[in-house]
Design a protein around this motif. Sequence first.
Motif, PDB file in Angstrom:
ATOM      1  N   ALA A 100       1.798 -14.590  23.757  1.00  0.00           N
ATOM      2  CA  ALA A 100       1.855 -16.008  23.397  1.00  0.00           C
ATOM      3  C   ALA A 100       3.299 -16.482  23.276  1.00  0.00           C
ATOM      4  CB  ALA A 100       1.118 -16.242  22.089  1.00  0.00           C
ATOM      5  N   ASP A 101       4.156 -15.669  22.664  1.00  0.00           N
ATOM      6  CA  ASP A 101       5.562 -16.050  22.518  1.00  0.00           C
ATOM      7  C   ASP A 101       6.253 -16.125  23.873  1.00  0.00           C
ATOM      8  OD1 ASP A 101       5.299 -16.226  19.818  1.00  0.00           O
ATOM      9  OD2 ASP A 101       6.134 -14.247  19.387  1.00  0.00           O
ATOM     10  N   ARG A 102       5.854 -15.242  24.795  1.00  0.00           N
ATOM     11  CA  ARG A 102       6.452 -15.275  26.127  1.00  0.00           C
ATOM     12  C   ARG A 102       6.064 -16.555  26.848  1.00  0.00           C
ATOM     13  NH1 ARG A 102       4.429 -10.855  27.949  1.00  0.00           N
ATOM     14  NH2 ARG A 102       6.118  -9.560  27.117  1.00  0.00           N
ATOM     15  N   ILE A 103       4.793 -16.953  26.689  1.00  0.00           N
ATOM     16  CA  ILE A 103       4.343 -18.200  27.307  1.00  0.00           C
ATOM     17  C   ILE A 103       5.094 -19.386  26.716  1.00  0.00           C
ATOM     18  CG2 ILE A 103       2.362 -19.767  27.519  1.00  0.00           C
ATOM     19  CD1 ILE A 103       0.607 -17.239  27.636  1.00  0.00           C
ATOM     20  N   ARG A 104       5.244 -19.376  25.404  1.00  0.00           N
ATOM     21  CA  ARG A 104       5.923 -20.506  24.742  1.00  0.00           C
ATOM     22  C   ARG A 104       7.395 -20.582  25.115  1.00  0.00           C
ATOM     23  NH1 ARG A 104       4.060 -21.390  18.474  1.00  0.00           N
ATOM     24  NH2 ARG A 104       1.984 -22.207  18.907  1.00  0.00           N
ATOM     25  N   SER A 105       7.971 -19.463  25.533  1.00  0.00           N
ATOM     26  CA  SER A 105       9.397 -19.467  25.857  1.00  0.00           C
ATOM     27  C   SER A 105       9.688 -20.231  27.139  1.00  0.00           C
ATOM     28  CB  SER A 105       9.909 -18.025  26.002  1.00  0.00           C
ATOM     29  OG  SER A 105       9.388 -17.408  27.173  1.00  0.00           O
ATOM     30  N   THR A 153       7.509 -32.629  15.633  1.00  0.00           N
ATOM     31  CA  THR A 153       8.906 -33.057  15.665  1.00  0.00           C
ATOM     32  C   THR A 153       9.847 -31.858  15.664  1.00  0.00           C
ATOM     33  OG1 THR A 153       8.332 -35.088  14.476  1.00  0.00           O
ATOM     34  CG2 THR A 153      10.647 -34.463  14.500  1.00  0.00           C
ATOM     35  N   LEU A 154       9.480 -30.820  14.920  1.00  0.00           N
ATOM     36  CA  LEU A 154      10.321 -29.632  14.825  1.00  0.00           C
ATOM     37  C   LEU A 154      10.224 -28.748  16.063  1.00  0.00           C
ATOM     38  CD1 LEU A 154       9.666 -28.572  11.118  1.00  0.00           C
ATOM     39  CD2 LEU A 154      11.761 -29.562  12.053  1.00  0.00           C
ATOM     40  N   HIS A 155       9.022 -28.654  16.662  1.00  0.00           N
ATOM     41  CA  HIS A 155       8.794 -27.614  17.667  1.00  0.00           C
ATOM     42  C   HIS A 155       8.590 -28.120  19.098  1.00  0.00           C
ATOM     43  CE1 HIS A 155       8.540 -24.512  14.581  1.00  0.00           C
ATOM     44  NE2 HIS A 155       7.779 -25.322  13.888  1.00  0.00           N
ATOM     45  N   LEU A 156       8.114 -29.350  19.280  1.00  0.00           N
ATOM     46  CA  LEU A 156       7.821 -29.804  20.627  1.00  0.00           C
ATOM     47  C   LEU A 156       9.061 -29.976  21.507  1.00  0.00           C
ATOM     48  CD1 LEU A 156       5.596 -30.601  22.592  1.00  0.00           C
ATOM     49  CD2 LEU A 156       5.771 -32.950  21.740  1.00  0.00           C
ATOM     50  N   PRO A 157      10.161 -30.563  21.009  1.00  0.00           N
ATOM     51  CA  PRO A 157      11.328 -30.729  21.890  1.00  0.00           C
ATOM     52  C   PRO A 157      11.842 -29.414  22.472  1.00  0.00           C
ATOM     53  CG  PRO A 157      11.554 -32.085  19.937  1.00  0.00           C
ATOM     54  CD  PRO A 157      10.373 -31.204  19.697  1.00  0.00           C
ATOM     55  N   ALA A 158      11.712 -28.317  21.725  1.00  0.00           N
ATOM     56  CA  ALA A 158      12.189 -27.032  22.227  1.00  0.00           C
ATOM     57  C   ALA A 158      11.285 -26.466  23.310  1.00  0.00           C
ATOM     58  CB  ALA A 158      12.288 -26.034  21.073  1.00  0.00           C
ATOM     59  N   ALA A 159      10.041 -26.945  23.382  1.00  0.00           N
ATOM     60  CA  ALA A 159       9.094 -26.413  24.350  1.00  0.00           C
ATOM     61  C   ALA A 159       9.010 -27.238  25.627  1.00  0.00           C
ATOM     62  CB  ALA A 159       7.703 -26.323  23.715  1.00  0.00           C
ATOM     63  N   LEU A 160       9.571 -28.444  25.624  1.00  0.00           N
ATOM     64  CA  LEU A 160       9.512 -29.328  26.777  1.00  0.00           C
ATOM     65  C   LEU A 160      10.892 -29.557  27.369  1.00  0.00           C
ATOM     66  CD1 LEU A 160       7.088 -32.156  25.544  1.00  0.00           C
ATOM     67  CD2 LEU A 160       6.543 -30.293  27.110  1.00  0.00           C
ATOM     68  N   SER A 161      10.942 -29.688  28.680  1.00  0.00           N
ATOM     69  CA  SER A 161      12.185 -30.112  29.314  1.00  0.00           C
ATOM     70  C   SER A 161      12.364 -31.622  29.184  1.00  0.00           C
ATOM     71  CB  SER A 161      12.189 -29.711  30.787  1.00  0.00           C
ATOM     72  OG  SER A 161      12.217 -28.309  30.930  1.00  0.00           O
ATOM     73  N   ASN A 162      11.270 -32.356  29.119  1.00  0.00           N
ATOM     74  CA  ASN A 162      11.353 -33.815  29.003  1.00  0.00           C
ATOM     75  C   ASN A 162      11.987 -34.224  27.683  1.00  0.00           C
ATOM     76  OD1 ASN A 162       8.959 -32.857  30.523  1.00  0.00           O
ATOM     77  ND2 ASN A 162       8.822 -35.004  31.110  1.00  0.00           N
ATOM     78  N   PRO A 163      12.809 -35.269  27.685  1.00  0.00           N
ATOM     79  CA  PRO A 163      13.285 -35.835  26.418  1.00  0.00           C
ATOM     80  C   PRO A 163      12.094 -36.360  25.610  1.00  0.00           C
ATOM     81  CG  PRO A 163      14.540 -36.682  28.285  1.00  0.00           C
ATOM     82  CD  PRO A 163      13.360 -35.970  28.864  1.00  0.00           C
ATOM     83  N   VAL A 164      12.068 -36.058  24.314  1.00  0.00           N
ATOM     84  CA  VAL A 164      10.943 -36.454  23.461  1.00  0.00           C
ATOM     85  C   VAL A 164      11.448 -37.340  22.330  1.00  0.00           C
ATOM     86  CG1 VAL A 164       8.996 -35.656  22.075  1.00  0.00           C
ATOM     87  CG2 VAL A 164       9.861 -34.215  23.934  1.00  0.00           C
TER      88      VAL A 164
END
Length: 303
Positions: free
Chosen positions: A77-82, A108-119
Amino acid sequence: MDLELRHFRILLAIAEAGSLTKAAAALMLSQPAMTTQLRRIEASFGQPLFERSVRGVAPTRAGELVISHARDAVTSADRIRSYRLRPTADLEPVTVGGCSGPLMGHLTLHLPAALSNPVSFVQFVSTGELLGRVGDGTIDAGCLVDLDGFGAAPAEDVLVDVIGLEPVAVILPAGHPLAGKERIALASLAEETWLLPPNDPGCDDYGALADACGTAGFTPRISPHRIGDLSILCDLVAQGIGLTLAQGSARAREGVVMRRLAGDPLLGRHLLALHRASPLIGARPLLLDLARDAFAARCAKRD
């Protein structure tokens, strides 16, 4: 109980720490919450996964097998999230809206790190307004809370997932005759005045309260005040102006107490809304995973 990724993380934290206290601290949970979670996990397997002693805890033979598989699941799961997800090729900016509740803060804390898109994140006071903005596409996703059975129907192109149900609590003055009870029968509050938030097209608070009170055998007396700020509501409750309702894991203020209602006649629904045409539609599994993590952490704190 259906096991989820968070349960595996709890097992791994306990195995690594060799102590419930240390594992609870590592996961930012209270020790009672950690103990409750472990008890539920072990019950789902029908046997102990850890042996307790004065020196701490150690996995049983069954626990060692479960922990081995849990480690594989969490690692995967962590590999997928990376991976940084790319919902669109041109990295289109996305906007997430939220009302009260734990989901938006966690995203707010975790989504920006998982997406390339600006959030970007926008807070809304009204559940109805937020649901409407998701429906017309001006907001890509929304985290909202309504009352089970009394929420507005989403637009046809909006997908709504129920992340979890949370009992609604009543807020009373600290000196109220029933404040010392762990659970309060709604019928015992028949003579009270109720303070409600402003009318919201996304959630019929009055209808939900009236329905629950009707089942309990009375019609609620409603204050003319309409206030959405919980801090102000608590101040009014503390002064004896009336009682109010809140999500069960909300934080009580000075001068008031929060108590569960007997039988939990009112339930809050924590929801994730997403437009089918949203650039976030490809990241829906990630959004659901993060939202469920946030709700699980909230429930652990409440327990």
